[in-house]
Design an enzyme around this catalytic site. Structure first.
Site, PDB file in Angstrom:
ATOM      1  CE  LYS A 174      -0.607  15.701   0.776  1.00 49.16           C
ATOM      2  NZ  LYS A 174      -1.397  14.720   0.054  1.00 49.16           N
ATOM      3  CG  HIS A 214      -2.453  11.630  -3.185  1.00 53.49           C
ATOM      4  ND1 HIS A 214      -3.401  12.429  -2.630  1.00 53.49           N
ATOM      5  CD2 HIS A 214      -2.458  10.506  -2.431  1.00 53.49           C
ATOM      6  CE1 HIS A 214      -3.958  11.822  -1.596  1.00 53.49           C
ATOM      7  NE2 HIS A 214      -3.392  10.643  -1.453  1.00 53.49           N
ATOM      8  CE1 TYR A 258      -3.321   2.936   0.847  1.00 54.90           C
ATOM      9  CE2 TYR A 258      -1.892   3.380   2.727  1.00 54.90           C
ATOM     10  CZ  TYR A 258      -2.924   3.755   1.886  1.00 54.90           C
ATOM     11  OH  TYR A 258      -3.556   4.963   2.085  1.00 54.90           O
ATOM     12  CB  SER A 283      -4.110  10.532   7.105  1.00 62.06           C
ATOM     13  OG  SER A 283      -5.125  10.058   6.259  1.00 62.06           O
ATOM     14  CB  VAL A 339       0.819   8.223   5.156  1.00 62.70           C
ATOM     15  CG1 VAL A 339       0.753   6.902   4.382  1.00 62.70           C
ATOM     16  CG2 VAL A 339       1.975   9.073   4.632  1.00 62.70           C
ATOM     17  N   GLY A 374       6.642  11.477   3.005  1.00 63.68           N
ATOM     18  CA  GLY A 374       5.579  10.511   3.281  1.00 63.68           C
ATOM     19  C   GLY A 374       6.181   9.134   3.456  1.00 63.68           C
TER      20      GLY A 374
HETATM   21  C1  GLV Z   1      -4.773   7.947   0.542  1.00 65.05           C
HETATM   22  O1  GLV Z   1      -4.425   9.043   0.838  1.00 65.05           O
HETATM   23  C2  GLV Z   1      -4.070   7.113  -0.373  1.00 65.05           C
HETATM   24  O2  GLV Z   1      -3.329   7.642  -1.211  1.00 65.05           O
HETATM   25  O3  GLV Z   1      -4.233   5.898  -0.284  1.00 65.05           O
END
Ligand code: GLV
Length: 387
Positions: free
Chosen positions: A252, A276, A25, A107, A79, A330
Protein backbone atom coordinates in the site's frame (compact mmCIF):
# COMPACT_ATOMS: atom_id res chain seq x y z
CA UNK A 1 -32.36 8.25 14.57
CA UNK A 2 -31.28 10.99 12.15
CA UNK A 3 -31.90 10.45 8.44
CA UNK A 4 -28.54 9.68 6.86
CA UNK A 5 -28.61 10.16 3.11
CA UNK A 6 -24.89 10.41 2.29
CA UNK A 7 -21.41 10.13 3.78
CA UNK A 8 -21.36 13.85 4.45
CA UNK A 9 -24.27 13.47 6.90
CA UNK A 10 -22.14 11.01 8.90
CA UNK A 11 -19.20 13.38 8.74
CA UNK A 12 -21.26 16.17 10.30
CA UNK A 13 -22.48 13.89 13.11
CA UNK A 14 -18.93 12.67 13.67
CA UNK A 15 -17.77 16.29 14.00
CA UNK A 16 -20.47 17.05 16.56
CA UNK A 17 -20.09 13.90 18.66
CA UNK A 18 -16.33 13.25 18.85
CA UNK A 19 -13.61 15.21 20.65
CA UNK A 20 -12.09 17.78 18.35
CA UNK A 21 -8.57 16.30 18.41
CA UNK A 22 -9.84 12.97 17.02
CA UNK A 23 -12.20 14.44 14.43
CA UNK A 24 -9.36 16.70 13.28
CA UNK A 25 -6.95 13.74 13.16
CA UNK A 26 -9.34 12.04 10.74
CA UNK A 27 -9.96 15.16 8.72
CA UNK A 28 -6.33 16.24 8.32
CA UNK A 29 -4.05 16.26 5.37
CA UNK A 30 -0.39 17.18 5.67
CA UNK A 31 0.93 20.76 5.38
CA UNK A 32 -1.26 22.80 2.99
CA UNK A 33 -3.67 19.86 2.45
CA UNK A 34 -3.47 20.28 -1.33
CA UNK A 35 -3.28 16.54 -1.98
CA UNK A 36 -5.99 15.85 0.62
CA UNK A 37 -8.34 18.25 -1.23
CA UNK A 38 -7.43 17.08 -4.73
CA UNK A 39 -8.00 13.42 -3.82
CA UNK A 40 -11.74 14.07 -3.55
CA UNK A 41 -12.02 16.88 -6.11
CA UNK A 42 -10.31 14.91 -8.90
CA UNK A 43 -12.79 12.06 -8.64
CA UNK A 44 -15.54 14.50 -9.60
CA UNK A 45 -13.81 15.29 -12.91
CA UNK A 46 -14.65 11.80 -14.13
CA UNK A 47 -18.22 11.73 -15.42
CA UNK A 48 -20.46 8.68 -15.43
CA UNK A 49 -22.17 7.71 -18.64
CA UNK A 50 -25.92 7.26 -18.62
CA UNK A 51 -27.40 4.48 -20.76
CA UNK A 52 -31.12 3.85 -21.13
CA UNK A 53 -33.56 1.10 -22.04
CA UNK A 54 -31.23 -1.59 -20.73
CA UNK A 55 -32.63 -4.33 -18.47
CA UNK A 56 -31.48 -3.45 -14.92
CA UNK A 57 -32.97 -6.40 -13.10
CA UNK A 58 -30.86 -8.87 -11.10
CA UNK A 59 -27.85 -6.72 -10.35
CA UNK A 60 -24.81 -7.96 -8.44
CA UNK A 61 -21.86 -6.20 -6.84
CA UNK A 62 -20.18 -9.37 -5.58
CA UNK A 63 -16.64 -9.92 -6.77
CA UNK A 64 -13.17 -10.87 -5.49
CA UNK A 65 -10.25 -8.97 -4.02
CA UNK A 66 -6.97 -10.96 -3.88
CA UNK A 67 -9.06 -14.00 -4.69
CA UNK A 68 -11.25 -13.55 -1.61
CA UNK A 69 -14.99 -13.15 -2.06
CA UNK A 70 -16.33 -9.69 -1.25
CA UNK A 71 -19.94 -8.47 -1.33
CA UNK A 72 -18.72 -5.36 -3.17
CA UNK A 73 -15.24 -4.18 -4.15
CA UNK A 74 -14.86 -1.97 -1.09
CA UNK A 75 -12.62 -2.74 1.89
CA UNK A 76 -12.28 -0.75 5.10
CA UNK A 77 -8.88 0.93 4.96
CA UNK A 78 -6.53 0.77 7.93
CA UNK A 79 -6.86 3.91 10.05
CA UNK A 80 -4.90 4.60 13.23
CA UNK A 81 -6.50 5.41 16.58
CA UNK A 82 -10.04 4.46 15.63
CA UNK A 83 -10.65 3.17 19.14
CA UNK A 84 -10.41 6.84 20.11
CA UNK A 85 -13.14 7.90 17.69
CA UNK A 86 -15.51 5.71 19.68
CA UNK A 87 -14.83 3.23 22.48
CA UNK A 88 -13.74 -0.18 21.11
CA UNK A 89 -13.87 1.36 17.63
CA UNK A 90 -11.88 -1.27 15.75
CA UNK A 91 -14.03 -4.11 17.11
CA UNK A 92 -17.19 -2.23 16.12
CA UNK A 93 -15.90 -1.53 12.62
CA UNK A 94 -14.66 -5.08 12.10
CA UNK A 95 -18.09 -6.40 13.06
CA UNK A 96 -19.85 -4.02 10.69
CA UNK A 97 -17.51 -5.06 7.87
CA UNK A 98 -18.08 -8.73 8.63
CA UNK A 99 -21.86 -8.27 8.44
CA UNK A 100 -21.55 -6.37 5.17
CA UNK A 101 -19.27 -9.04 3.67
CA UNK A 102 -16.32 -6.73 3.02
CA UNK A 103 -12.73 -6.88 4.33
CA UNK A 104 -11.72 -4.96 7.44
CA UNK A 105 -8.08 -3.89 7.69
CA UNK A 106 -6.75 -3.42 11.21
CA UNK A 107 -4.04 -0.77 11.57
CA UNK A 108 -0.83 -1.43 13.49
CA UNK A 109 -1.67 1.85 15.26
CA UNK A 110 -5.08 0.64 16.42
CA UNK A 111 -6.35 0.92 19.97
CA UNK A 112 -7.91 -2.58 20.11
CA UNK A 113 -5.23 -5.21 19.68
CA UNK A 114 -5.09 -7.89 16.96
CA UNK A 115 -6.08 -10.52 19.52
CA UNK A 116 -8.99 -8.43 20.78
CA UNK A 117 -10.43 -7.92 17.30
CA UNK A 118 -9.97 -11.62 16.49
CA UNK A 119 -11.76 -12.59 19.68
CA UNK A 120 -14.77 -10.40 18.89
CA UNK A 121 -15.20 -11.35 15.23
CA UNK A 122 -15.84 -14.63 13.44
CA UNK A 123 -14.18 -14.09 10.05
CA UNK A 124 -10.54 -13.34 9.25
CA UNK A 125 -9.62 -9.69 8.80
CA UNK A 126 -6.59 -8.09 7.13
CA UNK A 127 -3.70 -6.67 9.13
CA UNK A 128 -1.81 -3.53 8.12
CA UNK A 129 1.84 -3.48 9.03
CA UNK A 130 4.17 -0.58 9.72
CA UNK A 131 7.75 -1.67 9.62
CA UNK A 132 9.59 -0.96 12.86
CA UNK A 133 13.28 -0.68 13.72
CA UNK A 134 12.87 -3.24 16.50
CA UNK A 135 13.20 -6.45 14.49
CA UNK A 136 12.21 -8.66 17.38
CA UNK A 137 8.98 -6.70 17.87
CA UNK A 138 8.32 -6.73 14.12
CA UNK A 139 8.67 -10.51 13.97
CA UNK A 140 6.38 -10.97 16.96
CA UNK A 141 3.81 -8.61 15.47
CA UNK A 142 3.74 -10.62 12.24
CA UNK A 143 3.43 -13.82 14.26
CA UNK A 144 0.53 -12.34 16.22
CA UNK A 145 -1.27 -11.52 12.97
CA UNK A 146 -0.66 -15.11 11.81
CA UNK A 147 -1.93 -16.54 15.09
CA UNK A 148 -5.06 -14.38 14.76
CA UNK A 149 -5.58 -15.96 11.29
CA UNK A 150 -5.46 -12.63 9.45
CA UNK A 151 -6.04 -13.38 5.79
CA UNK A 152 -3.78 -10.71 4.26
CA UNK A 153 -0.88 -8.53 5.31
CA UNK A 154 -1.15 -4.98 4.03
CA UNK A 155 2.32 -3.44 4.19
CA UNK A 156 2.30 0.36 4.18
CA UNK A 157 5.20 1.76 2.20
CA UNK A 158 4.62 5.50 2.45
CA UNK A 159 5.00 6.16 6.15
CA UNK A 160 8.54 5.66 7.41
CA UNK A 161 8.34 9.24 8.61
CA UNK A 162 5.19 11.19 9.36
CA UNK A 163 3.97 14.06 7.18
CA UNK A 164 3.25 17.09 9.33
CA UNK A 165 -0.41 17.59 10.10
CA UNK A 166 -0.79 21.05 11.54
CA UNK A 167 -4.07 20.32 13.34
CA UNK A 168 -2.62 17.39 15.29
CA UNK A 169 0.25 19.54 16.53
CA UNK A 170 -2.06 22.37 17.50
CA UNK A 171 -4.51 20.01 19.26
CA UNK A 172 -1.74 18.09 21.08
CA UNK A 173 -3.11 14.81 19.69
CA UNK A 174 -2.52 11.86 22.01
CA UNK A 175 -4.18 8.58 22.96
CA UNK A 176 -5.62 8.78 25.53
CA UNK A 177 -6.11 12.57 25.38
CA UNK A 178 -4.14 14.60 27.92
CA UNK A 179 -6.30 16.72 30.14
CA UNK A 180 -5.65 20.39 29.48
CA UNK A 181 -8.16 23.26 29.91
CA UNK A 182 -8.88 23.07 26.16
CA UNK A 183 -9.42 19.29 26.03
CA UNK A 184 -11.52 19.34 29.23
CA UNK A 185 -13.74 22.09 27.78
CA UNK A 186 -14.15 20.06 24.59
CA UNK A 187 -14.80 16.76 26.39
CA UNK A 188 -17.55 18.39 28.48
CA UNK A 189 -19.61 18.66 25.30
CA UNK A 190 -19.03 15.01 24.24
CA UNK A 191 -20.80 13.07 27.00
CA UNK A 192 -21.70 9.89 25.13
CA UNK A 193 -18.14 9.55 23.89
CA UNK A 194 -16.79 10.06 27.39
CA UNK A 195 -19.15 7.64 29.12
CA UNK A 196 -18.43 4.90 26.60
CA UNK A 197 -14.69 5.55 26.99
CA UNK A 198 -14.95 5.24 30.77
CA UNK A 199 -16.61 1.84 30.35
CA UNK A 200 -13.83 0.37 28.20
CA UNK A 201 -10.28 -0.47 29.13
CA UNK A 202 -9.07 -0.05 25.57
CA UNK A 203 -7.57 3.43 25.56
CA UNK A 204 -3.98 2.87 24.47
CA UNK A 205 -2.27 1.49 21.37
CA UNK A 206 -3.16 -2.16 21.91
CA UNK A 207 -0.65 -3.64 19.47
CA UNK A 208 2.21 -1.80 21.10
CA UNK A 209 1.68 -1.18 24.81
CA UNK A 210 3.05 -4.13 26.72
CA UNK A 211 4.68 -5.58 23.57
CA UNK A 212 7.66 -3.27 22.99
CA UNK A 213 10.50 -3.30 25.46
CA UNK A 214 11.85 0.00 26.72
CA UNK A 215 9.07 2.15 25.31
CA UNK A 216 7.33 3.97 28.09
CA UNK A 217 5.14 6.49 26.35
CA UNK A 218 3.36 5.62 23.14
CA UNK A 219 0.62 8.17 23.51
CA UNK A 220 1.98 10.72 21.06
CA UNK A 221 1.77 9.23 17.62
CA UNK A 222 4.26 11.65 16.07
CA UNK A 223 6.97 11.07 18.65
CA UNK A 224 6.50 7.32 18.68
CA UNK A 225 6.64 7.11 14.90
CA UNK A 226 9.84 9.15 14.81
CA UNK A 227 11.47 6.85 17.35
CA UNK A 228 10.28 3.47 16.15
CA UNK A 229 9.44 3.38 12.44
CA UNK A 230 12.12 1.95 10.20
CA UNK A 231 13.46 4.68 7.94
CA UNK A 232 15.67 2.13 6.22
CA UNK A 233 12.75 0.21 4.74
CA UNK A 234 13.58 -0.90 1.19
CA UNK A 235 12.50 -3.57 -1.31
CA UNK A 236 14.89 -6.12 0.21
CA UNK A 237 13.25 -5.74 3.61
CA UNK A 238 9.83 -6.02 2.02
CA UNK A 239 10.92 -9.32 0.52
CA UNK A 240 12.06 -10.52 3.96
CA UNK A 241 8.76 -9.53 5.58
CA UNK A 242 6.89 -11.28 2.80
CA UNK A 243 8.79 -14.49 3.51
CA UNK A 244 8.24 -14.21 7.23
CA UNK A 245 4.50 -13.77 6.68
CA UNK A 246 4.09 -16.44 4.05
CA UNK A 247 0.51 -15.48 3.09
CA UNK A 248 -1.22 -12.97 0.81
CA UNK A 249 0.52 -9.59 0.71
CA UNK A 250 -0.84 -6.22 -0.37
CA UNK A 251 1.60 -3.34 -0.84
CA UNK A 252 0.00 0.00 0.00
CA UNK A 253 1.17 3.49 -0.87
CA UNK A 254 2.24 3.14 -4.51
CA UNK A 255 1.80 6.35 -6.50
CA UNK A 256 4.35 6.02 -9.26
CA UNK A 257 4.46 3.52 -12.15
CA UNK A 258 8.16 2.85 -11.49
CA UNK A 259 7.35 1.77 -7.93
CA UNK A 260 4.47 -0.35 -9.22
CA UNK A 261 6.96 -2.19 -11.45
CA UNK A 262 9.28 -2.73 -8.45
CA UNK A 263 6.34 -3.99 -6.39
CA UNK A 264 5.50 -6.48 -9.12
CA UNK A 265 9.12 -7.62 -9.16
CA UNK A 266 9.21 -8.21 -5.41
CA UNK A 267 5.97 -10.16 -5.76
CA UNK A 268 2.67 -9.37 -4.09
CA UNK A 269 -0.99 -10.22 -4.46
CA UNK A 270 -2.07 -6.62 -5.03
CA UNK A 271 -0.89 -3.04 -4.75
CA UNK A 272 -2.89 -0.12 -3.42
CA UNK A 273 -2.52 3.11 -5.36
CA UNK A 274 -2.55 5.53 -2.46
CA UNK A 275 -1.11 8.76 -1.11
CA UNK A 276 -2.26 7.91 2.41
CA UNK A 277 -5.34 10.09 2.15
CA UNK A 278 -3.21 13.15 1.46
CA UNK A 279 -1.53 12.78 4.87
CA UNK A 280 2.05 12.26 3.73
CA UNK A 281 3.60 13.90 0.63
CA UNK A 282 1.66 17.14 0.26
CA UNK A 283 1.76 18.24 -3.38
CA UNK A 284 1.66 14.64 -4.61
CA UNK A 285 -0.73 13.68 -7.40
CA UNK A 286 -4.20 12.47 -6.36
CA UNK A 287 -4.67 8.69 -6.31
CA UNK A 288 -7.33 8.67 -9.00
CA UNK A 289 -5.04 10.57 -11.39
CA UNK A 290 -2.18 8.18 -10.56
CA UNK A 291 -4.29 5.09 -11.25
CA UNK A 292 -4.24 4.96 -15.04
CA UNK A 293 -0.46 5.22 -15.58
CA UNK A 294 0.02 2.49 -12.97
CA UNK A 295 -2.54 0.27 -14.68
CA UNK A 296 -0.73 0.84 -17.97
CA UNK A 297 2.54 -0.22 -16.34
CA UNK A 298 1.44 -3.31 -14.40
CA UNK A 299 -2.32 -3.78 -14.71
CA UNK A 300 -2.12 -6.79 -17.02
CA UNK A 301 -0.49 -9.04 -14.47
CA UNK A 302 -0.93 -7.41 -11.08
CA UNK A 303 -4.12 -6.71 -9.14
CA UNK A 304 -4.46 -2.98 -8.56
CA UNK A 305 -6.52 -1.42 -5.77
CA UNK A 306 -6.98 2.23 -4.88
CA UNK A 307 -7.71 4.40 -1.84
CA UNK A 308 -7.66 8.14 -0.99
CA UNK A 309 -10.58 10.36 -1.91
CA UNK A 310 -13.49 7.92 -2.18
CA UNK A 311 -16.59 9.43 -0.58
CA UNK A 312 -19.42 7.73 -2.45
CA UNK A 313 -20.49 4.67 -4.37
CA UNK A 314 -20.20 6.76 -7.52
CA UNK A 315 -16.50 7.22 -6.70
CA UNK A 316 -16.13 3.47 -6.25
CA UNK A 317 -17.72 3.02 -9.67
CA UNK A 318 -15.34 5.57 -11.20
CA UNK A 319 -12.32 3.70 -9.81
CA UNK A 320 -13.55 0.26 -10.85
CA UNK A 321 -14.44 1.56 -14.32
CA UNK A 322 -10.91 2.97 -14.63
CA UNK A 323 -9.61 -0.55 -14.03
CA UNK A 324 -9.06 -0.96 -10.27
CA UNK A 325 -10.06 -4.39 -8.95
CA UNK A 326 -10.83 -3.07 -5.47
CA UNK A 327 -11.20 0.11 -3.48
CA UNK A 328 -10.77 1.13 0.16
CA UNK A 329 -12.70 3.67 2.15
CA UNK A 330 -11.01 5.27 5.15
CA UNK A 331 -12.63 8.50 6.29
CA UNK A 332 -16.19 7.40 5.33
CA UNK A 333 -16.17 4.52 7.81
CA UNK A 334 -14.48 6.60 10.48
CA UNK A 335 -17.18 9.27 10.09
CA UNK A 336 -19.75 6.52 10.57
CA UNK A 337 -17.98 5.18 13.64
CA UNK A 338 -17.65 8.60 15.26
CA UNK A 339 -21.26 9.39 14.41
CA UNK A 340 -23.02 6.23 15.60
CA UNK A 341 -20.56 3.47 16.51
CA UNK A 342 -21.04 0.12 14.79
CA UNK A 343 -24.43 1.20 13.37
CA UNK A 344 -22.69 4.18 11.77
CA UNK A 345 -20.10 2.02 10.03
CA UNK A 346 -22.91 -0.20 8.81
CA UNK A 347 -24.75 2.89 7.57
CA UNK A 348 -21.62 4.15 5.75
CA UNK A 349 -21.34 0.80 3.97
CA UNK A 350 -25.05 0.78 3.12
CA UNK A 351 -24.83 4.29 1.67
CA UNK A 352 -21.83 3.37 -0.49
CA UNK A 353 -23.41 0.09 -1.56
CA UNK A 354 -26.69 1.71 -2.55
CA UNK A 355 -24.97 4.51 -4.47
CA UNK A 356 -22.71 2.04 -6.27
CA UNK A 357 -25.61 -0.23 -7.17
CA UNK A 358 -27.80 2.56 -8.59
CA UNK A 359 -24.96 4.34 -10.38
CA UNK A 360 -23.91 1.05 -11.98
CA UNK A 361 -27.49 0.42 -13.14
CA UNK A 362 -27.63 3.87 -14.77
CA UNK A 363 -24.50 3.04 -16.78
CA UNK A 364 -26.38 0.05 -18.18
CA UNK A 365 -24.48 -2.65 -16.27
CA UNK A 366 -25.89 -5.34 -14.01
CA UNK A 367 -22.71 -7.02 -12.83
CA UNK A 368 -19.79 -5.16 -11.26
CA UNK A 369 -17.48 -7.60 -13.07
CA UNK A 370 -18.63 -6.07 -16.36
CA UNK A 371 -18.01 -2.47 -15.36
CA UNK A 372 -15.28 -1.06 -17.57
CA UNK A 373 -13.97 2.08 -19.23
CA UNK A 374 -17.14 2.34 -21.30
CA UNK A 375 -19.00 3.41 -18.13
CA UNK A 376 -17.08 6.66 -17.67
CA UNK A 377 -15.98 9.79 -19.48
CA UNK A 378 -12.45 10.80 -18.58
CA UNK A 379 -11.27 14.29 -19.52
CA UNK A 380 -8.33 14.51 -21.91
CA UNK A 381 -5.05 14.85 -20.02
CA UNK A 382 -6.66 13.61 -16.77
CA UNK A 383 -3.65 11.56 -15.78
CA UNK A 384 -1.31 14.46 -16.19
CA UNK A 385 0.17 16.80 -18.69
CA UNK A 386 3.21 17.24 -16.49
CA UNK A 387 6.78 16.49 -17.51
C1 GLV B 1 -1.36 6.95 10.19
O1 GLV B 1 -1.56 6.05 9.44
C2 GLV B 1 -1.73 8.30 9.93
O2 GLV B 1 -1.88 8.66 8.76
O3 GLV B 1 -1.89 9.04 10.89
Amino acid sequence: MPVITCIDDLRELHRRRTPKMFFDYCESGSWTEQTFRENTADFQDIRLRQRVAVNMEGRTLATRMIGQEVAMPVALAPVGLTGMQRADGEIKAARAAEKAGVPFTLSTMSICSIEDVAEHTTKPFWFQLYTMKDQDYLRRLIQRAKDAKCSALVITLDLQILGQRHKDLKNGLSAPPRLTPATIADLMTKWTWGLEMLRTERRKFGNIVGHVKGVEDTSRLGEWTAQQFDQKLDWKKIEEIKKLWGGPVILKGILDPEDAILARKVGCDAIVVSNHGGRQQDGAISSIRALDPILQAVGDDLEVHIDSGIRSGQDVLRAIAMGARGTYIGRPWVYGLGAMGEAGVTRALEVIRNELDIAMAFTGKRDIENVDRSCILVPAGFSGVWD
